[in-house]
Design a protein around this motif. Structure first.
Motif, PDB file in Angstrom:
ATOM      1  N   ASP A 137      43.419  12.639  78.502  1.00 56.02           N
ATOM      2  CA  ASP A 137      44.409  11.566  78.630  1.00 56.02           C
ATOM      3  C   ASP A 137      44.303  10.935  80.015  1.00 56.02           C
ATOM      4  N   SER A 138      43.788   9.707  80.057  1.00 57.52           N
ATOM      5  CA  SER A 138      43.586   9.018  81.327  1.00 57.52           C
ATOM      6  C   SER A 138      44.861   8.415  81.880  1.00 57.52           C
ATOM      7  N   GLY A 139      45.911   8.378  81.080  1.00 54.13           N
ATOM      8  CA  GLY A 139      47.117   7.650  81.449  1.00 54.13           C
ATOM      9  C   GLY A 139      47.151   6.260  80.866  1.00 54.13           C
ATOM     10  N   TRP A 140      45.997   5.808  80.353  1.00 54.00           N
ATOM     11  CA  TRP A 140      45.888   4.511  79.672  1.00 54.00           C
ATOM     12  C   TRP A 140      45.418   4.674  78.234  1.00 54.00           C
ATOM     13  N   GLY A 141      45.082   5.873  77.834  1.00 54.90           N
ATOM     14  CA  GLY A 141      44.514   6.154  76.526  1.00 54.90           C
ATOM     15  C   GLY A 141      43.613   7.362  76.635  1.00 54.90           C
ATOM     16  N   LEU A 142      43.017   7.769  75.520  1.00 55.69           N
ATOM     17  CA  LEU A 142      42.203   8.980  75.485  1.00 55.69           C
ATOM     18  C   LEU A 142      40.745   8.669  75.801  1.00 55.69           C
ATOM     19  N   ARG A 143      40.166   9.460  76.678  1.00 57.66           N
ATOM     20  CA  ARG A 143      38.739   9.313  76.987  1.00 57.66           C
ATOM     21  C   ARG A 143      37.893   9.812  75.828  1.00 57.66           C
ATOM     22  N   THR A 144      36.718   9.259  75.713  1.00 56.96           N
ATOM     23  CA  THR A 144      35.804   9.676  74.652  1.00 56.96           C
ATOM     24  C   THR A 144      35.158  11.021  74.953  1.00 56.96           C
ATOM     25  N   VAL A 145      35.080  11.379  76.228  1.00 57.24           N
ATOM     26  CA  VAL A 145      34.509  12.656  76.659  1.00 57.24           C
ATOM     27  C   VAL A 145      35.438  13.251  77.713  1.00 57.24           C
ATOM     28  N   VAL A 156      36.806  15.074  80.992  1.00 56.39           N
ATOM     29  CA  VAL A 156      36.389  15.186  82.386  1.00 56.39           C
ATOM     30  C   VAL A 156      35.706  16.533  82.592  1.00 56.39           C
ATOM     31  N   GLY A 157      34.569  16.525  83.257  1.00 54.49           N
ATOM     32  CA  GLY A 157      33.842  17.758  83.536  1.00 54.49           C
ATOM     33  C   GLY A 157      32.654  17.992  82.639  1.00 54.49           C
ATOM     34  N   ALA A 158      32.561  17.245  81.546  1.00 56.44           N
ATOM     35  CA  ALA A 158      31.379  17.366  80.684  1.00 56.44           C
ATOM     36  C   ALA A 158      30.151  16.867  81.433  1.00 56.44           C
ATOM     37  N   SER A 159      28.979  17.341  81.024  1.00 49.42           N
ATOM     38  CA  SER A 159      27.767  17.090  81.807  1.00 49.42           C
ATOM     39  C   SER A 159      27.427  15.614  81.949  1.00 49.42           C
ATOM     40  N   ARG A 160      27.675  14.821  80.949  1.00 47.16           N
ATOM     41  CA  ARG A 160      27.362  13.394  81.021  1.00 47.16           C
ATOM     42  C   ARG A 160      28.613  12.522  81.179  1.00 47.16           C
ATOM     43  N   TYR A 161      29.718  13.154  81.575  1.00 44.33           N
ATOM     44  CA  TYR A 161      30.953  12.390  81.742  1.00 44.33           C
ATOM     45  C   TYR A 161      30.781  11.302  82.792  1.00 44.33           C
ATOM     46  N   ASN A 162      31.163  10.099  82.433  1.00 44.15           N
ATOM     47  CA  ASN A 162      31.120   8.953  83.347  1.00 44.15           C
ATOM     48  C   ASN A 162      32.161   7.951  82.862  1.00 44.15           C
ATOM     49  N   PRO A 163      33.243   7.759  83.598  1.00 46.26           N
ATOM     50  CA  PRO A 163      34.307   6.859  83.121  1.00 46.26           C
ATOM     51  C   PRO A 163      33.873   5.407  83.012  1.00 46.26           C
ATOM     52  N   MET A 164      32.718   5.059  83.581  1.00 49.69           N
ATOM     53  CA  MET A 164      32.213   3.684  83.501  1.00 49.69           C
ATOM     54  C   MET A 164      31.179   3.514  82.402  1.00 49.69           C
ATOM     55  N   SER A 165      30.901   4.581  81.656  1.00 46.62           N
ATOM     56  CA  SER A 165      29.873   4.516  80.617  1.00 46.62           C
ATOM     57  C   SER A 165      30.428   3.881  79.358  1.00 46.62           C
ATOM     58  N   TYR A 166      29.528   3.602  78.433  1.00 46.48           N
ATOM     59  CA  TYR A 166      29.927   2.977  77.175  1.00 46.48           C
ATOM     60  C   TYR A 166      30.672   3.964  76.281  1.00 46.48           C
ATOM     61  N   HIS A 167      30.127   5.167  76.120  1.00 51.53           N
ATOM     62  CA  HIS A 167      30.715   6.131  75.188  1.00 51.53           C
ATOM     63  C   HIS A 167      31.077   7.469  75.828  1.00 51.53           C
ATOM     64  N   ASN A 168      30.718   7.706  77.069  1.00 55.08           N
ATOM     65  CA  ASN A 168      30.826   9.055  77.636  1.00 55.08           C
ATOM     66  C   ASN A 168      31.911   9.171  78.704  1.00 55.08           C
ATOM     67  N   GLY A 169      33.104   8.742  78.368  1.00 59.80           N
ATOM     68  CA  GLY A 169      34.217   8.875  79.299  1.00 59.80           C
ATOM     69  C   GLY A 169      35.090   7.652  79.390  1.00 59.80           C
ATOM     70  N   SER A 170      34.727   6.608  78.682  1.00 63.78           N
ATOM     71  CA  SER A 170      35.552   5.400  78.620  1.00 63.78           C
ATOM     72  C   SER A 170      36.699   5.606  77.627  1.00 63.78           C
ATOM     73  N   VAL A 171      37.582   4.618  77.564  1.00 62.24           N
ATOM     74  CA  VAL A 171      38.689   4.628  76.596  1.00 62.24           C
ATOM     75  C   VAL A 171      38.433   3.541  75.568  1.00 62.24           C
ATOM     76  N   TRP A 172      38.381   3.928  74.307  1.00 68.30           N
ATOM     77  CA  TRP A 172      38.253   2.986  73.190  1.00 68.30           C
ATOM     78  C   TRP A 172      39.578   3.000  72.438  1.00 68.30           C
ATOM     79  N   PRO A 173      40.314   1.889  72.398  1.00 69.66           N
ATOM     80  CA  PRO A 173      41.616   1.894  71.730  1.00 69.66           C
ATOM     81  C   PRO A 173      41.569   2.365  70.283  1.00 69.66           C
ATOM     82  N   HIS A 174      40.521   1.976  69.534  1.00 69.12           N
ATOM     83  CA  HIS A 174      40.487   2.394  68.129  1.00 69.12           C
ATOM     84  C   HIS A 174      40.311   3.899  68.015  1.00 69.12           C
TER      85      HIS A 174
END
Length: 714
Positions: free
Chosen positions: A544-552, A554-572
């Motif tokens: 929970d980022s505070g704005w929605g749920l991350r796709t990955v 925090v702490g996962a090996s490829r976690y990156n909040p700026m990535s397309y699928h690996n730590g971003s928030v997708w509303p759907h």
């Protein structure tokens, strides 16, 4: 939205990035993307007709420079773009000099019946007459959508020389597919000078004087632009959107901010919905995905199902007619598989890309069956289910025959050709599925959420078979239970209290914590105990980022909040996880997350983007945008409606003629909400929900059909 065909060929960053804010208009298969001043500069923008850019440059100049901007925006109904500006200091004409800010310039534009209609209105608020030089730079490159996205082609067809006739520029292109494509740009007044790429006008504008210049662009027509044609186009575009927005139930809310978000989201769904021969279909998103997609259409219509079943009806009908009938490695198709994507451009026609009719989505087929079951429960439309029943049965045959390629009892994927998608779930970028140490898995890959979709498909088959008296329903229920046990055994990570994302071709679990597990809750596969552990994990700060749920997490090996699928928030994605929480009785989490997304939407002018960055929320700071997200985007816009359903705990059964609300909770700050005109078979019911000290009251409104039972369950 999902990356879809984005990994075909080499995509150059410059081709998909623009520094200007892009605003979109759409009508059927035609859409137009321009910057905040209405200009098309030939980057990721343009006017597109069936995946071909028919206008690649359209820049408006006053005194050979762009006007000074004042404001811009789309009308609330998304039908009309308006930009206000003013002249900059104009070059002197004789001894006369026109200072900055004397002439107000308004650009107003709409799309109607596949054409752009634009009016440029100039008003002189100065004391002196103004000699006003106006120019337009224009071009049409007829680039295929995939070229615009950066895919390099070995060869192109032939551009024809631009033909001008005094007020009209006609563009042409002979494609390698043998198709001749043409478009035109036409002015209501003949310019004093017109070349193959530029039109120059000089107007004399007296003090307090006003002039209108009308422009049209699109397919060739003989008519000359006029005030009457422009007015008719604006009226027609608005009327069409109003008609689409009237479908389904209405929502009236006491909270202004939430009501405005609902209004914008409904307008975006209406903009993206195209009326096809098979019914209404929500195109996925603008600019890259303004076409039918299987997964996106299914999930968007499911998000809207409780309010507007017509979308699901159109989606199911369209996809049933495009079900695969043959095997093709290039198209990733096998008999019974449901379409992932369709395109109409030159590259698709030539087979340079496989997306003319492409089936590389492992989840679309079980989702199709599951949506059919959900639609039947919501509407009891036996006629529609009976009509598509052969396609439903073929889809289940695909699941059982081709879906499991290695015989381990799980639905998996592996692309057939290098031109296809590497990953074929909703997270389809190349690095979106990975092991805990960051290794990318070898195929075939079995995604955890796809097993949930297949489980839901089996349950749906049991429900539909019973209603249609076709088969023994228990056969399908037993198969669902076998799959459920297999998933629990192979995907559950006891040390984490969570499910891994996938099992690779070697049978090894990708022990990475991702939002995919939340989709299992949406499908109803886990038992209550494990569902509770998943919900607690999803609500933790790692997700929970505070704005929605991350796709990955925090702490996962490829976690990156700026990535397309690996730590971003997708509303759907967040909405499906929330719906899953609600399915297991959770209400506080959905209400909190709905409020988070509401506040995030205010940063994006109430228009939920495809995704945004997954950085943790900081006090006083907005969420961080993902620079090339699709806006508007169908399943992002529809997210609020599925989350609201989760908060209200509302379920509708037409066969039982019942609306059931289980422990309903209103969104934060909302004291009252009215659901107007919910269609249940041939009946309608409207409900008033009001907050009070003990919870939420639910009262049928006057005029509601009394044959519909409204059940409030605590």
């Amino acid at each position: 939205m999902d990356d879809h065909s984005g990994h075909v060929g080499t995509v150059e960053e410059s081709a998909v990035t623009t520094s200007a804010e892009l605003l979109s208009l759409k009508d059927g298969g035609v859409f137009l993307v321009a910057d905040s001043q209405g200009d098309i500069v030939g980057a990721a923008d343009g006017m597109f007709d069936n995946d071909t850019r028919i206008l690649s440059q359209f820049v408006f100049l006053v005194g050979d420079v762009k006007p000074a901007p004042l404001s811009h925006g789309l009308s609330k109904d998304n039908a009309v773009f308006t930009c206000h500006g003013a002249n900059r200091t104009l070059p002197p004409v004789g001894e006369r000099n026109t200072p900055r800010g004397v002439v107000h310039i308004e650009r107003k534009r709409t799309l109607w019946r596949g054409r752009m209609f634009e009016r440029i209105r100039c008003t002189n608020f100065g004391l002196d007459e103004v000699m006003l030089p106006i120019s337009f730079d224009y071009a049409a490159d007829f680039a295929d959508m995939f070229e615009v996205r950066g895919v390099k082609r070995p060869a192109r067809g032939q551009l024809f020389p631009t033909d001008t006739d005094g007020r009209r520029a006609v563009f042409g292109y002979q494609g390698l597919d043998g198709e001749t494509r043409r478009s035109a740009l036409v002015f209501s007044e003949p310019p004093w000078r017109m070349t193959t790429h530029r039109a120059d006008f000089m107007f004399s504008l007296p003090s307090e004087g006003r002039l209108d210049l009308h422009i049209e662009a699109g397919q060739l027509v003989d008519e000359v632009p006029s005030a009457e044609r422009f007015a008719a186009a604006v009226s027609g575009a608005r009327r069409a959107i109003v008609e689409r927005r009237r479908r389904g139930a209405g929502l009236v809310c006491s909270d202004h901010a939430f009501a405005a978000w609902i209004e914008q989201s409904r307008a975006d769904i209406s903009l993206l919905t195209t009326d096809l021969e098979t019914g209404a279909y929500p195109f996925a998103g603008i600019p890259w995905f303004s076409t039918p997609f299987g997964r996106d259409g299914i999930l968007t219509s499911w998000q809207m199902l409780w309010l507007d079943p017509s979308l699901a009806k159109g989606v199911l009908t369209y996809l049933a007619k495009r079900q695969a009938t043959a095997m093709s490695r290039f198209q990733d198709s096998e008999p019974g598989k449901i379409m992932h994507e369709t395109r109409k451009g030159e590259m698709a026609a030539l087979g340079e890309v496989p997306f003319g009719l492409y089936y590389g989505g492992v989840d679309t087929t079980p989702l199709f069956v599951a949506l059919a079951g959900a639609y039947l429960q919501r509407t009891d439309d036996v006629a529609l289910i009976d009509a598509i029943w052969p396609a439903v049965c073929k889809a289940m045959a695909w699941i059982e025959t081709y879906g499991d390629s290695n015989g381990d009892g799980l639905i998996d994927y592996q692309r057939g050709a290098e031109s296809g998608l590497t990953n074929q779930g909703w997270k389809d970028s190349e690095d979106s599925v990975f092991h805990a140490d960051g290794r990318l898995p070898q195929g075939p890959v079995a995604l955890v959420e796809v097993q949930g979709y297949a489980y839901a498909a089996y349950r749906a088959m049991a429900q539909m078979a019973e209603r249609l008296a076709e088969d023994d329903p228990e056969v399908w229920n037993r198969k669902a239970e076998v799959l459920r046990e297999r998933v629990e055994e192979r995907f559950w990570m006891a040390e984490h209290g969570y499910y891994g994302i996938a099992i690779d071709g070697e049978g090894e679990l990708c022990a990475t914590e991702t939002s995919n597990a939340g989709h299992l809750l949406f499908s109803g596969l886990p038992d209550m105990h494990r569902a509770g552990q998943v919900i607690r994990r999803l609500r933790s700060p790692d997700f929970d980022s505070g704005w929605g749920l991350r796709t990955v997490a925090v702490g996962a090996s490829r976690y990156n909040p700026m990535s397309y699928h690996n730590g971003s928030v997708w509303p759907h994605d967040t909405s499906l996880c929330i719906a899953g929480m609600a399915r297991y009785g959770e209400r506080l989490g959905p209400v909190k997350l709905l409020d988070d997304l509401l506040q995030a939407s205010q940063t994006f002018n109430l228009r939920m983007p495809e995704l945004f960055c997954g950085f943790a929320r900081e006090m006083g700071e907005p969420p961080i945008a993902y620079p090339v997200a699709c806006v508007p985007q169908a399943w992002a816009a529809a997210s609020v409606f599925l989350i609201l359903q989760a908060c209200l705990g509302i379920n509708i059964s037409a066969a039982r003629r019942e609306v059931r609300l289980i422990r309903p909770m209103l969104p934060m700050g909302v004291e009252g909400l009215t659901l107007q005109g919910i269609e249940i078979g041939d009946a309608r019911v409207s409900l008033s929900l009001r907050r009070h000290e003990g919870g939420v009251s639910v009262t049928p409104e006057a005029g509601s059909d009394r044959s519909i039972a409204v059940v409030l369950q605590s």
